[in-house]
Design a protein around this motif. Sequence first.
Motif, PDB file in Angstrom:
ATOM      1  N   ILE A 269       0.836  -1.203   0.000  1.00 17.12           N
ATOM      2  CA  ILE A 269       0.000   0.000   0.000  1.00 17.12           C
ATOM      3  C   ILE A 269       0.871   1.254   0.000  1.00 17.12           C
ATOM      4  O   ILE A 269       0.604   2.222  -0.725  1.00 17.12           O
ATOM      5  N   ALA A 270       1.944   1.244   0.793  1.00 15.15           N
ATOM      6  CA  ALA A 270       2.843   2.395   0.854  1.00 15.15           C
ATOM      7  C   ALA A 270       3.492   2.656  -0.502  1.00 15.15           C
ATOM      8  O   ALA A 270       3.625   3.817  -0.935  1.00 15.15           O
ATOM      9  N   GLU A 271       3.902   1.561  -1.170  1.00 17.38           N
ATOM     10  CA  GLU A 271       4.540   1.722  -2.484  1.00 17.38           C
ATOM     11  C   GLU A 271       3.535   2.247  -3.516  1.00 17.38           C
ATOM     12  O   GLU A 271       3.872   3.115  -4.339  1.00 17.38           O
ATOM     13  N   LEU A 272       2.289   1.737  -3.482  1.00 13.16           N
ATOM     14  CA  LEU A 272       1.270   2.213  -4.406  1.00 13.16           C
ATOM     15  C   LEU A 272       0.946   3.688  -4.170  1.00 13.16           C
ATOM     16  O   LEU A 272       0.812   4.478  -5.113  1.00 13.16           O
ATOM     17  N   LYS A 273       0.810   4.065  -2.900  1.00 14.80           N
ATOM     18  CA  LYS A 273       0.502   5.459  -2.572  1.00 14.80           C
ATOM     19  C   LYS A 273       1.641   6.387  -3.007  1.00 14.80           C
ATOM     20  O   LYS A 273       1.399   7.511  -3.483  1.00 14.80           O
ATOM     21  N   ASP A 274       2.859   5.907  -2.852  1.00 15.42           N
ATOM     22  CA  ASP A 274       4.000   6.714  -3.257  1.00 15.42           C
ATOM     23  C   ASP A 274       3.983   6.935  -4.775  1.00 15.42           C
ATOM     24  O   ASP A 274       4.234   8.046  -5.260  1.00 15.42           O
ATOM     25  N   PHE A 275       3.679   5.871  -5.520  1.00 13.88           N
ATOM     26  CA  PHE A 275       3.611   5.990  -6.978  1.00 13.88           C
ATOM     27  C   PHE A 275       2.518   6.983  -7.392  1.00 13.88           C
ATOM     28  O   PHE A 275       2.706   7.831  -8.275  1.00 13.88           O
ATOM     29  N   VAL A 276       1.332   6.854  -6.739  1.00  8.80           N
ATOM     30  CA  VAL A 276       0.216   7.750  -7.058  1.00  8.80           C
ATOM     31  C   VAL A 276       0.600   9.200  -6.775  1.00  8.80           C
ATOM     32  O   VAL A 276       0.355  10.095  -7.596  1.00  8.80           O
ATOM     33  N   ALA A 277       1.212   9.448  -5.649  1.00 10.88           N
ATOM     34  CA  ALA A 277       1.578  10.811  -5.274  1.00 10.88           C
ATOM     35  C   ALA A 277       2.575  11.418  -6.254  1.00 10.88           C
ATOM     36  O   ALA A 277       2.521  12.614  -6.564  1.00 10.88           O
ATOM     37  N   ARG A 278       3.489  10.587  -6.776  1.00 12.33           N
ATOM     38  CA  ARG A 278       4.538  11.094  -7.669  1.00 12.33           C
ATOM     39  C   ARG A 278       4.065  11.255  -9.112  1.00 12.33           C
ATOM     40  O   ARG A 278       4.661  12.003  -9.887  1.00 12.33           O
ATOM     41  N   ASN A 279       2.989  10.517  -9.476  1.00 10.42           N
ATOM     42  CA  ASN A 279       2.642  10.466 -10.904  1.00 10.42           C
ATOM     43  C   ASN A 279       1.249  10.991 -11.264  1.00 10.42           C
ATOM     44  O   ASN A 279       0.928  11.099 -12.455  1.00 10.42           O
ATOM     45  N   LYS A 280       0.413  11.303 -10.285  1.00 13.49           N
ATOM     46  CA  LYS A 280      -0.952  11.698 -10.626  1.00 13.49           C
ATOM     47  C   LYS A 280      -1.027  13.062 -11.324  1.00 13.49           C
ATOM     48  O   LYS A 280      -2.003  13.344 -12.043  1.00 13.49           O
ATOM     49  N   ALA A 281      -0.008  13.893 -11.145  1.00  9.46           N
ATOM     50  CA  ALA A 281      -0.059  15.233 -11.749  1.00  9.46           C
ATOM     51  C   ALA A 281       0.480  15.254 -13.187  1.00  9.46           C
ATOM     52  O   ALA A 281       0.220  16.186 -13.943  1.00  9.46           O
ATOM     53  N   ARG A 282       1.238  14.225 -13.576  1.00 11.12           N
ATOM     54  CA  ARG A 282       1.833  14.200 -14.914  1.00 11.12           C
ATOM     55  C   ARG A 282       0.869  13.551 -15.904  1.00 11.12           C
ATOM     56  O   ARG A 282       0.324  12.466 -15.645  1.00 11.12           O
ATOM     57  N   VAL A 283       0.678  14.194 -17.065  1.00 10.16           N
ATOM     58  CA  VAL A 283      -0.259  13.681 -18.072  1.00 10.16           C
ATOM     59  C   VAL A 283       0.153  12.296 -18.550  1.00 10.16           C
ATOM     60  O   VAL A 283      -0.682  11.398 -18.714  1.00 10.16           O
ATOM     61  N   ALA A 284       1.436  12.092 -18.719  1.00 11.07           N
ATOM     62  CA  ALA A 284       1.924  10.828 -19.284  1.00 11.07           C
ATOM     63  C   ALA A 284       1.708   9.647 -18.337  1.00 11.07           C
ATOM     64  O   ALA A 284       1.578   8.506 -18.790  1.00 11.07           O
ATOM     65  N   THR A 285       1.690   9.902 -17.058  1.00 10.54           N
ATOM     66  CA  THR A 285       1.592   8.799 -16.078  1.00 10.54           C
ATOM     67  C   THR A 285       0.294   8.839 -15.276  1.00 10.54           C
ATOM     68  O   THR A 285       0.092   8.031 -14.368  1.00 10.54           O
ATOM     69  N   ARG A 286      -0.607   9.775 -15.631  1.00  9.84           N
ATOM     70  CA  ARG A 286      -1.823   9.930 -14.817  1.00  9.84           C
ATOM     71  C   ARG A 286      -2.682   8.671 -14.827  1.00  9.84           C
ATOM     72  O   ARG A 286      -3.218   8.262 -13.799  1.00  9.84           O
ATOM     73  N   ASN A 287      -2.833   8.029 -15.982  1.00  8.41           N
ATOM     74  CA  ASN A 287      -3.665   6.824 -16.058  1.00  8.41           C
ATOM     75  C   ASN A 287      -3.108   5.694 -15.193  1.00  8.41           C
ATOM     76  O   ASN A 287      -3.866   4.961 -14.554  1.00  8.41           O
ATOM     77  N   MET A 288      -1.784   5.539 -15.216  1.00 15.99           N
ATOM     78  CA  MET A 288      -1.165   4.512 -14.368  1.00 15.99           C
ATOM     79  C   MET A 288      -1.400   4.826 -12.886  1.00 15.99           C
ATOM     80  O   MET A 288      -1.650   3.927 -12.075  1.00 15.99           O
ATOM     81  N   ALA A 289      -1.299   6.105 -12.529  1.00 19.00           N
ATOM     82  CA  ALA A 289      -1.532   6.503 -11.139  1.00 19.00           C
ATOM     83  C   ALA A 289      -2.973   6.214 -10.728  1.00 19.00           C
ATOM     84  O   ALA A 289      -3.252   5.708  -9.627  1.00 19.00           O
ATOM     85  N   MET A 290      -3.938   6.518 -11.639  1.00 15.24           N
ATOM     86  CA  MET A 290      -5.347   6.266 -11.335  1.00 15.24           C
ATOM     87  C   MET A 290      -5.612   4.770 -11.189  1.00 15.24           C
ATOM     88  O   MET A 290      -6.405   4.337 -10.337  1.00 15.24           O
ATOM     89  N   SER A 291      -4.931   3.975 -12.027  1.00 12.00           N
ATOM     90  CA  SER A 291      -5.086   2.517 -11.951  1.00 12.00           C
ATOM     91  C   SER A 291      -4.620   1.990 -10.597  1.00 12.00           C
ATOM     92  O   SER A 291      -5.279   1.144  -9.986  1.00 12.00           O
TER      93      SER A 291
END
Length: 517
Positions: A269-291
């Motif tokens: 969960i910590a690793e997933l949350k970290d990924f979301v926090a780092r990538n949700k603002a970038r257009v290229a990685t937003r879909n991966m963050a939402m997933s």
Amino acid sequence: MSLLTVEGLSHGFGDRAIFEDVTFRLLRGEHIGLVGANGEGKSTFMRMVTSHMEPDEGTILWAKGVKAGYLDQHAILTPGLSIRDVLRQAFDDLNQKQARLEEIYLLLGDADEDTMMILMEEMGELQTHIEHSDYFTMDAKVDETARALGLTAFGLDTDVTALSGGQRTKVLLAKLLLEKPDILLLDEPTNYLDVEHINWLRQYLLDYENAFILISHDVAFMNSVINVVYHVSNCRLDRYTGDYDHFLEVYEVQKAQKQNAYERQQKEIAELKDFVARNKARVATRNMAMSRQKKIDKMETIELDQERPVPVFAFKPDRTPSRVIFEARDLVIGYTEPLSRPIDLQLERGQKISLVGANGIGKTTLLKSLLGLVPALSGEHQQGDYLSIGYFEQENVADKSRTCLENLGNEFPSMSNAELRAALAKCGLTTKHIESKVSVLSGGEQAKLRFCKLMNRKHNVLILDEPTNHLDVVAKDVLKSALQAYQGTILMVCHEPDFYEEIVTGTWDAREWALKL
């Protein structure tokens, strides 16, 4: 075949949940040990399945024709009744059937043909039941069972209000056995019983062919008679096959497995949350963050069971007293009649003594006589100098209409609210226990309140009357360590050799001076 079926059972006291959606089955031939820490709801469960208490939700269904017998430690015996009167109550059902049979004899004289056929059929059923019961030998059965449990030693005509805790337990147990129920429900049956009668009860349960449910904190006793464990914890009932030792092994393995799974999930969960926090603002990685956020949202999180607080018992020593603590010469104890021959004894500073012997022969009376609470019938006794005595009584003397916090505050008015709460928490009581009325607490939780009062004063002598009754296994181990470490003098009554043998420096056998054995 299920003799007792419990579905969707939920119950609580105020905002304190005891059970949530509990399921339980009692099968024919099962010898169940109901285990768990103080206050988890063991006695509450027993009272609900015997209709002494209504659950908030759920159904409790006994199989048709099953007769359950309940040994309730808190049952009140009616003043004015003798021991024999109480034991004869075991045959009330048969007495009612005999009264109905006699009523039918009278009705037959005026009955028409159809009514007579109905009455004759009922009469036949009643006669068959009575003839195959102990109705015509009830007095002999009362005497036989009373002898087996040592009740005849202090007289079957004795008023039940004059009985000690152990004698009362024996009377209730004898009445239960005379009732011959299909199912035994036993709540702490060994409390106050002496070793001889604990062994007798052990053999009785080993030979018992029907099912029973047993609550006991005496591990050795429980291990010897059960084949199934139901663990009461965190508002659940979990089933384990085998004895208590096997349950502990399996439970510890399960707890370790759950802890490992919890830690792995928390890392993920910590690793997933970290990924979301780092990538949700970038257009290229937003879909991966939402997933990944959706994965977190759908994840069924593992929750660790709430651990019960472990009490910390520690008794404060006071100034050094005189060498002789108690001394008695030709002391005869009792109330209206003597319980002892003349007693000579001396308790010296630093000794830790266990007073042993059967129930009802005067152990508690001796303690109270030495303390000056019960006048001696003859002889003399005296206390040493500079004594500060802490007395743990066998019966609960707390004001049950008040909360734990109020009870302790009344005895220690100089302590702040925070200090009172900290003292109670140290004894293993949670915030909900501390704020609950004493009347809704378990016997073990009430005992912890009484120990809290002892711990917060300095004493150079501890007088303990059955200190282990109602305490769970963990609390008893902590108490044993505290008494081993205590620097003062101890005189205790205790029926558990496994508890006191590693504490005491010697024993006094009350049988040496008792008039009733």
